[in-house]
Design an enzyme around this catalytic site. Structure first.
Site, PDB file in Angstrom:
ATOM      1  N   HIS A  21      -3.110-108.390-100.380  1.00  0.00           N
ATOM      2  CA  HIS A  21      -3.901-109.618-100.312  1.00  0.00           C
ATOM      3  C   HIS A  21      -5.312-109.387 -99.782  1.00  0.00           C
ATOM      4  O   HIS A  21      -6.149-110.287 -99.866  1.00  0.00           O
ATOM      5  CB  HIS A  21      -3.201-110.643 -99.426  1.00  0.00           C
ATOM      6  CG  HIS A  21      -1.791-110.918 -99.826  1.00  0.00           C
ATOM      7  ND1 HIS A  21      -1.457-111.547-101.009  1.00  0.00           N
ATOM      8  CD2 HIS A  21      -0.611-110.628 -99.209  1.00  0.00           C
ATOM      9  CE1 HIS A  21      -0.147-111.639-101.109  1.00  0.00           C
ATOM     10  NE2 HIS A  21       0.386-111.099-100.035  1.00  0.00           N
ATOM     11  N   GLU A  22      -5.577-108.192 -99.259  1.00  0.00           N
ATOM     12  CA  GLU A  22      -6.902-107.933 -98.689  1.00  0.00           C
ATOM     13  C   GLU A  22      -7.661-106.919 -99.547  1.00  0.00           C
ATOM     14  O   GLU A  22      -8.332-107.304-100.498  1.00  0.00           O
ATOM     15  CB  GLU A  22      -6.760-107.500 -97.230  1.00  0.00           C
ATOM     16  CG  GLU A  22      -6.171-108.636 -96.377  1.00  0.00           C
ATOM     17  CD  GLU A  22      -6.064-108.310 -94.913  1.00  0.00           C
ATOM     18  OE1 GLU A  22      -7.108-107.996 -94.298  1.00  0.00           O
ATOM     19  OE2 GLU A  22      -4.945-108.362 -94.365  1.00  0.00           O
TER      20      GLU A  22
END
Length: 315
Positions: free
Chosen positions: A122-123
């Site tokens: 997600h990053e």
């Protein structure tokens, strides 16, 4: 402003705080550590390098913006795919002084923190084989790594360089630090009184030490359920429970540092408090179980604004 209490008593309290700084629950920042300048510079370059992300779009500095007090102005930063991440981005300034990293405290070191962010789906969404290869293929990086590390480019050395640079990101010389170091005239009477109220109301129970926080966990919502009242609960709202699976850790988070707090809105793990005034209201209602007078709230906010430091060599 009508000042509560006796002026003489206030001045006595402030004088006593200065006379015995070692007894204060808050401590001034330590000096910047002496670190290998070659590794610091490598870490600085890597911190700003989008090649750490899988699609070359996101660097550490994309979310930890040094000209925005080491964070950004959004409730949730965007990951490499343009989608918002699950929690608010904490400031990178003074992060090396926290006892753990991330809101849920799932790692202890800055080296571990970089691993989680780089490989998070997600990053940055990347993997270490890709990152190491990209950095090793860059001739300038290769030369710099060979000069700084005996084994040149490696995952461990990339993590170490990033962490070494981040350990230099301190914000010394706040007016409150100068006060702690003995400059009794640097704060106004109202700011000194705000510090006293900060202690008397109990804010100091969680926000203390050298980072004025960052050294313990605490439940968000001691007096009332903030998450339920806010609505739309998420997995991230479970806090440390997601790490330990212990029911007592549900909605428990690392207490954030209050250094530079006047510059790091929005606040909390969910970015739900857009202003410092709102954040103070929430803390009083849900953590302390009472509300201050408007005058005391104003004084406390004036004190909090004295915690703004000056990052050396940064914008």
């Amino acid at each position: 402003m009508n000042r509560p209490g006796s002026l003489v008593l206030l001045l006595g309290l402030c004088a006593n705080a200065i006379a015995a700084p070692l007894d204060e629950p808050l401590k001034p920042l330590p000096p910047k550590p002496h670190l290998d300048a070659r590794r610091v510079e490598l870490g600085r370059q890597l911190f700003h390098d989008p090649r750490l992300s899988i699609n070359n779009t996101l660097s550490c500095a994309s979310c930890h913006q040094l000209d925005k007090s080491g964070a950004d102005t959004r409730a949730f930063s965007n990951g490499f795919d343009g989608q918002p991440v699950a929690v608010n981005t904490p400031t990178v300034f003074n992060a090396s002084l926290n006892f753990r990293q991330f809101w849920d405290g799932r790692v202890e070191t800055l080296e571990e923190q970089s691993n989680v962010v780089i490989t998070s789906p997600h990053e940055m969404g990347s993997d270490w084989n890709t990152v190491v290869q990209r950095i090793a293929d860059d001739a300038a990086y290769g030369q710099s790594f060979r000069a700084a590390y005996p084994d040149a480019v490696s995952r461990a050395n990339i993590q170490n360089a990033l962490a070494t640079y981040e350990r230099t990101l301190l914000t010394p010389d706040s007016r409150f630090d100068q006060y702690l170091l003995g400059n009794t005239d640097i704060l106004t009477l109202e700011e000194k009184y705000g510090y006293q109220r900060f202690k008397e109301y109990g804010c100091i129970a969680c926000h203390q030490g050298v980072n004025i926080g960052g050294n313990m966990f605490q439940k968000f919502g001691v007096f009332g359920d903030y998450i339920a009242d806010r609505g739309n609960p998420t997995v991230a709202d479970q806090g440390r429970f997601n790490v330990t699976g212990d029911e007592d850790d549900r909605a428990v988070f690392k207490v954030p540092s209050l250094r530079n707090v006047a510059l790091t809105a929005p606040y909390f793990h969910d970015g739900s408090a857009p202003t410092l005034e709102r954040a103070v209201d929430v803390m009083f209602q849900y953590q302390l179980g009472r509300m201050p007078s408007e005058e005391d709230k104003t004084l406390i906010i004036l004190f909090l604004k004295t915690l703004t430091g000056h990052p050396e060599g940064q914008p």
